[in-house]
Design a protein around this motif. Sequence first.
Motif, PDB file in Angstrom:
ATOM      1  N   ASP A   1       0.841  -1.191   0.000  1.00 50.03           N
ATOM      2  CA  ASP A   1       0.000   0.000   0.000  1.00 50.03           C
ATOM      3  C   ASP A   1       0.883   1.250   0.000  1.00 50.03           C
ATOM      4  OD1 ASP A   1       0.776   0.598   2.657  1.00 50.03           O
ATOM      5  OD2 ASP A   1      -0.957  -0.419   3.513  1.00 50.03           O
ATOM      6  N   GLY A   2       0.240   2.415  -0.092  1.00 53.47           N
ATOM      7  CA  GLY A   2       0.988   3.652  -0.201  1.00 53.47           C
ATOM      8  C   GLY A   2       1.900   3.923   0.981  1.00 53.47           C
ATOM      9  N   VAL A   3       1.455   3.542   2.182  1.00 52.40           N
ATOM     10  CA  VAL A   3       2.274   3.759   3.370  1.00 52.40           C
ATOM     11  C   VAL A   3       3.515   2.876   3.333  1.00 52.40           C
ATOM     12  CG1 VAL A   3       2.343   3.542   5.884  1.00 52.40           C
ATOM     13  CG2 VAL A   3       0.333   4.520   4.783  1.00 52.40           C
ATOM     14  N   GLU A   4       3.338   1.629   2.903  1.00 58.56           N
ATOM     15  CA  GLU A   4       4.483   0.715   2.812  1.00 58.56           C
ATOM     16  C   GLU A   4       5.475   1.200   1.758  1.00 58.56           C
ATOM     17  OE1 GLU A   4       2.467  -3.547   4.036  1.00 58.56           O
ATOM     18  OE2 GLU A   4       1.931  -2.657   2.114  1.00 58.56           O
ATOM     19  N   VAL A   5       4.974   1.718   0.645  1.00 57.42           N
ATOM     20  CA  VAL A   5       5.866   2.259  -0.388  1.00 57.42           C
ATOM     21  C   VAL A   5       6.616   3.478   0.155  1.00 57.42           C
ATOM     22  CG1 VAL A   5       5.996   3.341  -2.666  1.00 57.42           C
ATOM     23  CG2 VAL A   5       4.444   1.413  -2.293  1.00 57.42           C
ATOM     24  N   ALA A   6       5.898   4.351   0.868  1.00 55.02           N
ATOM     25  CA  ALA A   6       6.539   5.537   1.444  1.00 55.02           C
ATOM     26  C   ALA A   6       7.661   5.144   2.393  1.00 55.02           C
ATOM     27  CB  ALA A   6       5.494   6.382   2.181  1.00 55.02           C
ATOM     28  N   GLU A   7       7.429   4.103   3.176  1.00 51.34           N
ATOM     29  CA  GLU A   7       8.444   3.649   4.133  1.00 51.34           C
ATOM     30  C   GLU A   7       9.700   3.171   3.414  1.00 51.34           C
ATOM     31  OE1 GLU A   7       8.557   0.995   8.203  1.00 51.34           O
ATOM     32  OE2 GLU A   7       7.061   0.523   6.684  1.00 51.34           O
ATOM     33  N   ARG A   8       9.526   2.451   2.324  1.00 50.49           N
ATOM     34  CA  ARG A   8      10.680   1.943   1.578  1.00 50.49           C
ATOM     35  C   ARG A   8      11.379   3.053   0.791  1.00 50.49           C
ATOM     36  NH1 ARG A   8       9.166  -4.290  -0.082  1.00 50.49           N
ATOM     37  NH2 ARG A   8       7.934  -4.724   1.795  1.00 50.49           N
ATOM     38  N   LEU A   9      10.611   4.010   0.316  1.00 54.57           N
ATOM     39  CA  LEU A   9      11.234   5.139  -0.386  1.00 54.57           C
ATOM     40  C   LEU A   9      12.092   5.954   0.569  1.00 54.57           C
ATOM     41  CD1 LEU A   9       8.383   6.448  -2.729  1.00 54.57           C
ATOM     42  CD2 LEU A   9      10.469   5.242  -3.382  1.00 54.57           C
ATOM     43  N   ARG A  10      11.647   6.099   1.810  1.00 53.90           N
ATOM     44  CA  ARG A  10      12.453   6.842   2.779  1.00 53.90           C
ATOM     45  C   ARG A  10      13.819   6.191   2.949  1.00 53.90           C
ATOM     46  NH1 ARG A  10      10.640   7.560   9.023  1.00 53.90           N
ATOM     47  NH2 ARG A  10      10.784   5.297   8.899  1.00 53.90           N
ATOM     48  N   GLU A  11      13.849   4.867   2.871  1.00 54.74           N
ATOM     49  CA  GLU A  11      15.111   4.135   3.036  1.00 54.74           C
ATOM     50  C   GLU A  11      15.973   4.195   1.785  1.00 54.74           C
ATOM     51  OE1 GLU A  11      16.645  -0.475   3.844  1.00 54.74           O
ATOM     52  OE2 GLU A  11      14.530   0.045   4.069  1.00 54.74           O
ATOM     53  N   HIS A  12      15.351   3.999   0.623  1.00 59.99           N
ATOM     54  CA  HIS A  12      16.130   3.871  -0.617  1.00 59.99           C
ATOM     55  C   HIS A  12      16.267   5.177  -1.409  1.00 59.99           C
ATOM     56  CE1 HIS A  12      16.297  -0.462  -0.125  1.00 59.99           C
ATOM     57  NE2 HIS A  12      14.988  -0.492   0.062  1.00 59.99           N
ATOM     58  N   LEU A  13      15.269   6.065  -1.310  1.00 64.67           N
ATOM     59  CA  LEU A  13      15.321   7.343  -2.033  1.00 64.67           C
ATOM     60  C   LEU A  13      14.879   8.466  -1.098  1.00 64.67           C
ATOM     61  CD1 LEU A  13      13.693   6.319  -5.456  1.00 64.67           C
ATOM     62  CD2 LEU A  13      16.092   6.886  -5.080  1.00 64.67           C
ATOM     63  N   PRO A  14      15.704   8.785  -0.127  1.00 65.51           N
ATOM     64  CA  PRO A  14      15.305   9.760   0.896  1.00 65.51           C
ATOM     65  C   PRO A  14      15.017  11.158   0.361  1.00 65.51           C
ATOM     66  CG  PRO A  14      17.652   9.252   1.050  1.00 65.51           C
ATOM     67  CD  PRO A  14      17.073   8.258   0.102  1.00 65.51           C
ATOM     68  N   ASN A  15      15.505  11.468  -0.821  1.00 65.80           N
ATOM     69  CA  ASN A  15      15.259  12.797  -1.393  1.00 65.80           C
ATOM     70  C   ASN A  15      13.941  12.886  -2.155  1.00 65.80           C
ATOM     71  OD1 ASN A  15      17.686  13.889  -0.421  1.00 65.80           O
ATOM     72  ND2 ASN A  15      18.827  13.090  -2.176  1.00 65.80           N
TER      73      ASN A  15
ATOM     74  N   LEU B   1       2.602   9.670   8.234  1.00 66.17           N
ATOM     75  CA  LEU B   1       3.520  10.706   8.706  1.00 66.17           C
ATOM     76  C   LEU B   1       4.722  10.092   9.413  1.00 66.17           C
ATOM     77  CD1 LEU B   1       0.981  13.348  10.082  1.00 66.17           C
ATOM     78  CD2 LEU B   1       2.176  13.339   7.874  1.00 66.17           C
ATOM     79  N   SER B   2       4.495   8.970  10.107  1.00 66.97           N
ATOM     80  CA  SER B   2       5.591   8.344  10.855  1.00 66.97           C
ATOM     81  C   SER B   2       6.653   7.749   9.940  1.00 66.97           C
ATOM     82  CB  SER B   2       5.047   7.264  11.797  1.00 66.97           C
ATOM     83  OG  SER B   2       4.646   6.107  11.085  1.00 66.97           O
ATOM     84  N   VAL B   3       6.273   7.404   8.695  1.00 66.44           N
ATOM     85  CA  VAL B   3       7.251   6.819   7.774  1.00 66.44           C
ATOM     86  C   VAL B   3       7.784   7.846   6.786  1.00 66.44           C
ATOM     87  CG1 VAL B   3       6.259   4.521   8.000  1.00 66.44           C
ATOM     88  CG2 VAL B   3       5.501   5.997   6.120  1.00 66.44           C
ATOM     89  N   GLY B   4       7.448   9.121   7.001  1.00 64.12           N
ATOM     90  CA  GLY B   4       8.081  10.161   6.200  1.00 64.12           C
ATOM     91  C   GLY B   4       7.257  10.819   5.120  1.00 64.12           C
ATOM     92  N   ALA B   5       5.986  10.419   4.951  1.00 65.68           N
ATOM     93  CA  ALA B   5       5.149  11.108   3.963  1.00 65.68           C
ATOM     94  C   ALA B   5       4.993  12.569   4.374  1.00 65.68           C
ATOM     95  CB  ALA B   5       3.790  10.434   3.862  1.00 65.68           C
ATOM     96  N   ARG B   6       5.042  13.480   3.405  1.00 65.93           N
ATOM     97  CA  ARG B   6       4.960  14.900   3.728  1.00 65.93           C
ATOM     98  C   ARG B   6       3.686  15.556   3.204  1.00 65.93           C
ATOM     99  NH1 ARG B   6      10.530  15.349   2.056  1.00 65.93           N
ATOM    100  NH2 ARG B   6      10.028  17.083   0.662  1.00 65.93           N
ATOM    101  N   GLY B   7       2.862  14.759   2.515  1.00 63.93           N
ATOM    102  CA  GLY B   7       1.569  15.257   2.059  1.00 63.93           C
ATOM    103  C   GLY B   7       0.523  14.165   2.221  1.00 63.93           C
ATOM    104  N   PHE B   8      -0.685  14.546   2.624  1.00 68.18           N
ATOM    105  CA  PHE B   8      -1.761  13.571   2.814  1.00 68.18           C
ATOM    106  C   PHE B   8      -3.069  14.291   2.525  1.00 68.18           C
ATOM    107  CE2 PHE B   8      -4.596  10.617   4.846  1.00 68.18           C
ATOM    108  CZ  PHE B   8      -3.941   9.397   4.830  1.00 68.18           C
ATOM    109  N   LEU B   9      -3.773  13.855   1.481  1.00 64.58           N
ATOM    110  CA  LEU B   9      -4.987  14.558   1.100  1.00 64.58           C
ATOM    111  C   LEU B   9      -5.981  13.612   0.429  1.00 64.58           C
ATOM    112  CD1 LEU B   9      -4.135  16.762  -2.015  1.00 64.58           C
ATOM    113  CD2 LEU B   9      -2.455  15.322  -0.938  1.00 64.58           C
ATOM    114  N   PRO B  10      -7.266  13.951   0.448  1.00 65.01           N
ATOM    115  CA  PRO B  10      -8.284  13.080  -0.145  1.00 65.01           C
ATOM    116  C   PRO B  10      -8.300  13.183  -1.663  1.00 65.01           C
ATOM    117  CG  PRO B  10      -9.303  15.064   0.730  1.00 65.01           C
ATOM    118  CD  PRO B  10      -7.855  15.119   1.125  1.00 65.01           C
TER     119      PRO B  10
END
Length: 207
Positions: free
Chosen positions: A67-81, A100-109
């Motif tokens: 899911d999107g949260v899991e992808v965000a978590e892995r991107l923080r590790e592999h592509l932090p920029n 937010l805890s895994v580094g997402a900086r935007g969250f919207l409907p």
Amino acid sequence: MDDGRAVISVLLADDENLIRAALRTMLDLEPDIDVVAEASTGDEALSKARAFTPDIAVLDLQMPVLDGVEVAERLREHLPNCGVVIVTSHGRPGYLKRALSVGARGFLPKTTSASTLADVIRKVAAGGRFVDPEIAAEAISAGDSPLTPREADVLEHAAEGASVEEIARRVSLTPGTTRNYLSSAVSKLGAANRYEACVIARRFGWI
């Protein structure tokens, strides 16, 4: 006319082809935003992100495999920029806090206008953050959910009366894994069964 702004490269990931195509069409109208890649699953999003190294990844919350949260978590590790913006049709508080805890900086409907999404992309690319105010208010009032996003997801489908097999199909899991998530959710909520767990979770706004 060129207004001097740097072009922001964007990866779009959504398993609904019509929505993804509509987002691309709208973002392509923005002179400073360039959609460089698209994906329809979480694992494809990771692969495309590694290949194209976008400035921003716009991720659907609910996608097959990851899911999107899991992808965000892995991107923080592999592509932090790479800044992450998550869009969702399910604004549950638990998802927001986890994102937010895994580094997402935007969250919207997904009901957000194209111009707002473009502005959020620019804001995140510049190092800022944006959380939809209504979702943020709901998250504050609901308190912390003991459920993981997957547990909340399967429990929400159970609340609709779906069978284990149907829930498994909807969330792209095996029936066995789905039963495990349901059992864990029931246990965490101190409920007698999945139906009582649904009542408790809805009372607190966790599903």
